[in-house]
Design an enzyme around this catalytic site. Sequence first.
Site, PDB file in Angstrom:
ATOM      1  N   ASP A 463       0.973  -0.906  -0.014  1.00  0.00           N
ATOM      2  CA  ASP A 463      -0.049   0.161  -0.059  1.00  0.00           C
ATOM      3  C   ASP A 463       0.812   1.277   0.151  1.00  0.00           C
ATOM      4  O   ASP A 463       2.066   1.106   0.300  1.00  0.00           O
ATOM      5  CB  ASP A 463      -0.937  -0.017   1.325  1.00  0.00           C
ATOM      6  N   THR A 465      -0.374   4.495   1.420  1.00  0.00           N
ATOM      7  CA  THR A 465      -0.719   5.450   2.308  1.00  0.00           C
ATOM      8  C   THR A 465      -0.507   4.829   3.495  1.00  0.00           C
ATOM      9  O   THR A 465      -0.765   3.736   4.063  1.00  0.00           O
ATOM     10  CB  THR A 465      -2.213   5.764   2.520  1.00  0.00           C
ATOM     11  N   ASP A 789      -9.126  -5.510   1.791  1.00  0.00           N
ATOM     12  CA  ASP A 789      -7.666  -5.983   1.653  1.00  0.00           C
ATOM     13  C   ASP A 789      -7.640  -7.428   2.073  1.00  0.00           C
ATOM     14  O   ASP A 789      -6.901  -8.333   1.497  1.00  0.00           O
ATOM     15  CB  ASP A 789      -6.807  -5.334   2.158  1.00  0.00           C
TER      16      ASP A 789
END
Length: 1134
Positions: A463, A465, A789
């Site tokens: 990811d 962020t 996710d």
Amino acid sequence: MANNSYSGVKNSTMEANHNGEFNCTLKDLRSLMELRGTEGITRIEESYRDIQGLCNRLKTSPVDGLSGQPADIEKRKTVFGQNLIPPKKPKTFLQLVWEALQDVTLIILEVAAVISLGLSFYHPPDAQREHCGKAAGGVEDENESEAGWIEGAAILLSVICVVLVTAFNDWSKEKQFRGLQNRIEQEQKFTVVRGGQVIQIPVAEIVVGDVAQIKYGDLLPADGILLQGNDLKIDESSLTGESDHVKKTLEKDPMLLSGTHVMEGSGKMLVTAVGVNSQTGIIFTLLGSGEDDDDDEEEKKKEKEEKKKQRKTKAQDGAAMEMQPLNSDEGAEAEEKKKANLPKKEKSVLQGKLTKLAVQIGKAGLVASAITVIILVVRFVIDTFWVQNLPWIKECTPVYIQFFVKFFIIGVTVLVVAVPEGLPLAVTISLAYSVKKMMNDNNLVRHLDACETMGNATAICSDKTGTLTMNRMTVVQAYIGEKHYKKVPEPESIPSSSLDMLILGIAVNCAYTTKIMPPEKEGGLPSQVGNKTECALLGFAIDLKRDYQAIRNEVPEEKLYKVYTFNSVRKSMSTVLKMADGSYRMFSKGASEILLKKCCKILIANGEPKVFRPRDRDDMVKKVIEPMASEGLRTICLAYRDFPVSDGEPDWDNENDILTGLTCICVVGIEDPVRPEVPDAISKCQHAGITVRMVTGDNINTARAIATKCGILQPGDDFLCLEGKEFNRRIRNEKGEIEQERIDKIWPKLRVLARSSPTDKHTLVKGIIDSTVAEQRQVVAVTGDGTNDGPALKKADVGFAMGIAGTDVAKEASDIILTDDNFSSIVKAVMWGRNVYDSISKFLQFQLTVNVVAVIVAFTGACITQDSPLKAVQMLWVNLIMDTFASLALATEPPTESLLLRKPYGRNKPLISRTMMKNILGHGVYQLIIIFTLLFAGERLFDIDNGRNAPLHAPPSEHYTIVFNTFVLMQLFNEINARKIHGERNVFEGIFNNLIFCSIVFGTFVIQIVIVQFGGNPFSCVALSIDQWLWCTFLGFSSLLWGQVISSIPTSRLKFLKTAGHGTQKEEIPDEELEELEDMDEIDHAERELRRGQILWFRGLNRIQTQVTCRRISCVHKHPRTPSNLFCSSFWHS
């Protein structure tokens, strides 16, 4: 108004704490929570009038919650129970001792020792003894003949030692993991309202009557009834087997159940049942959390029969299987079986290789020991009855049996040394040690084998962020009133009407759980609580010198008319307020390029709206949004829409009509700086042969800018950056189906996937894992924080969840939790993973050298001299050195940065490389030369008595003591050689960084001195002189010098050397075995090998399977002991 309506309840709560009982029993609440939907609503209306009535009965307030007084909380725990499910009792130390005693090799040794002990007390008359042959004759004084019992007793003592060591290891390991689990349970917190204050408390402290705040991503820790909800959708598949998300509303279905996941929205619930009284607790109790393993085995047998029936009728996995809760072994298996259509996931790479190797070594040992016994018996029989031509006399029978027992003990001893039963111990120690140390490196390992798999990782899908960036977001640019501000504008420069609209929109359209708190330390930055993007907007309001909290106090969460929470499909969040005149106003925020398409007006410099055409939007994208994105900023659009009274009440469920015709207030650019340590960590990954890919929901320009700053993309690289839509277009055929060949054309060059949905992430991970383009199958690690996710984290070889930003669902799907959400911690995990693999290889190199030498010495010596030069007790001591001590010493080597300078080993790389084979054979040959020289010429070299061909109960000789002592010292110095497995010359490098290694080598040396000097008859030793000790030590030390000679020989020249310990290839598995394996979710190489071997000895090796997975802290208890537990309290048993 809202506050006044609850004031009566508040007072009644205070009184309740003094006077009395609850007007509601545990039984009533349990029966209420068994109802669903409208039935539940009807029961509430019949029994309590409404939810307010239930709150009154439970002496709580829907707004202020419980008072939080300790006496009240304790009383509730007493009446309604605590929020924890009692764990399965751990095994007692005695049970573990009994388990260790089941080892077949140890049982054989015990039997042999008992027989030996019994026969040693039988002494035939001396006159008769001489008729029993030369071997039985020989002069024995009384002391010698009385010492016959010592060997049997010493073997029994050694067996007791081995059993206690094994049992203690198992016991301490279980204790360690239960302790770790308890720690995690205590850290697991949930948000409740007590005394009007929103606080976080440990999940175990939640009681009936608490008002809990629930939000997207939570795993519900107790049963409850909805008090207020915003767009709330729950995944109840863990209890009902239904995969559709259930919408929860006060009007239709307010019943919330523990163990279910919040997939969308937020709200508040009144807790009505906890622990064993919650729905999951009830099912868990029915399944019997405290049942014995025997019951489990019966369950498994029944399950297997069921499965066979199902396969015959081709029935699908029914809901019956899925009804079982998440926190039982069976429930978790049921969950897994829903994915039966997925390809089988192979067990840990190391596990497959180790089991295969251990079985091969064991078979060789079994053959060697059988041949040893046969040769000894045959030689004795020929020598006694043929060469000496003696008849079998009845009185001599016990004497002959003593000989046969002695031969049998020698054979078993050869087997004990040959079977590498230290292997499971080495693996367990190495993994457990690594897991403990990885905690310090911010890696919380939930599945032990993930630690080793990470060492083989070839790709990381990360990811952006929070993982690559700091996840501390701030608004740094803004476009308001047709003006682009490169820094936060002064409030005076913005029209007051626009500013009021902006601040109101930010205050009510950010989750009320998101806040900016004062700095924890003086002079520090304000702490951000909740969603970081929303924190940036609240910070923007503060920078504009406005107080968002005042607006929230004026418009509490209960007054929000409707909330469309953020999800991966909408990519926006909207909140509707009902105005005083009966009209509605909706505030929206979301990704700028998506929300701007829904805007038809924009606020201009005087604060008035003007028409916003597609042409204006394109201009704005080019002049404002793209420049912001190219600087790595995330762009968010803030907009609103009014619904006049004249239009009547809109159809709020028709989102497409609601979310159009917006008026844009402003666009902000939010910066999330790259973590300073990330570029270096990514560069290390690239040198280590690991490809890092960024998968993010941000727009492609922002993603590309951040990827360049991190070093994922280098200027001039020929790599792909794709958006989710383009990625899907390229990988799908005309029918819209995903094709592996199309994915294979993209993934090797893909570095950034932007604007991706969770499905895209899962597709990419699955595509890379299933790909056959590269020589090796790719081993993929994935990071994720959101509920969506989950599938990608499950599919990946190693799933990393974020400890801070991650939702409970993501954490549960993961193998390792990053407690600091930092990418550089992943690099540490790679280092530890590779270190585990190397530690096991070091141990193997050392153990196989000892194995080869000890087996050949015992075998040859026994065949030539009719007695093993190394006695049973000595062999057990050698076994203890090379198993328990060596595994502890070599498995605890700390990792070094040099581990990151090589490529991943891959699934097909053998455990024992050619360099290691060269070391094993080189040192083996050297040690055999020394031992045989001492054995057959030692008496002349040292001018001592010959120890060969001694009678049955002869006293120990100096000759054989020197052989034993030299053998042990050579192993001790060779342990230092074994520290390096890649042909390095400096074997002492970093030796003092490992105190365990130094202390074990030194400690073993001291114990060896004690055994030789004071061991006497039990250890078949005689005290040696200083000269003899110096010679033994010199011969041992020369192993180090010989090691330098071996490392000078280039491995490439030695073409005849073979490797060993390859992984099992799928194509090696016959079809009929594959059919049997369909039952299993994973291809278990251990079971295959053991089934094929069908050799009793190697049941013990099945411990590898149990211990590598460390009784597999597989978070089978997705539901806790404290129901939202991350760790499991159940250990898998073979």
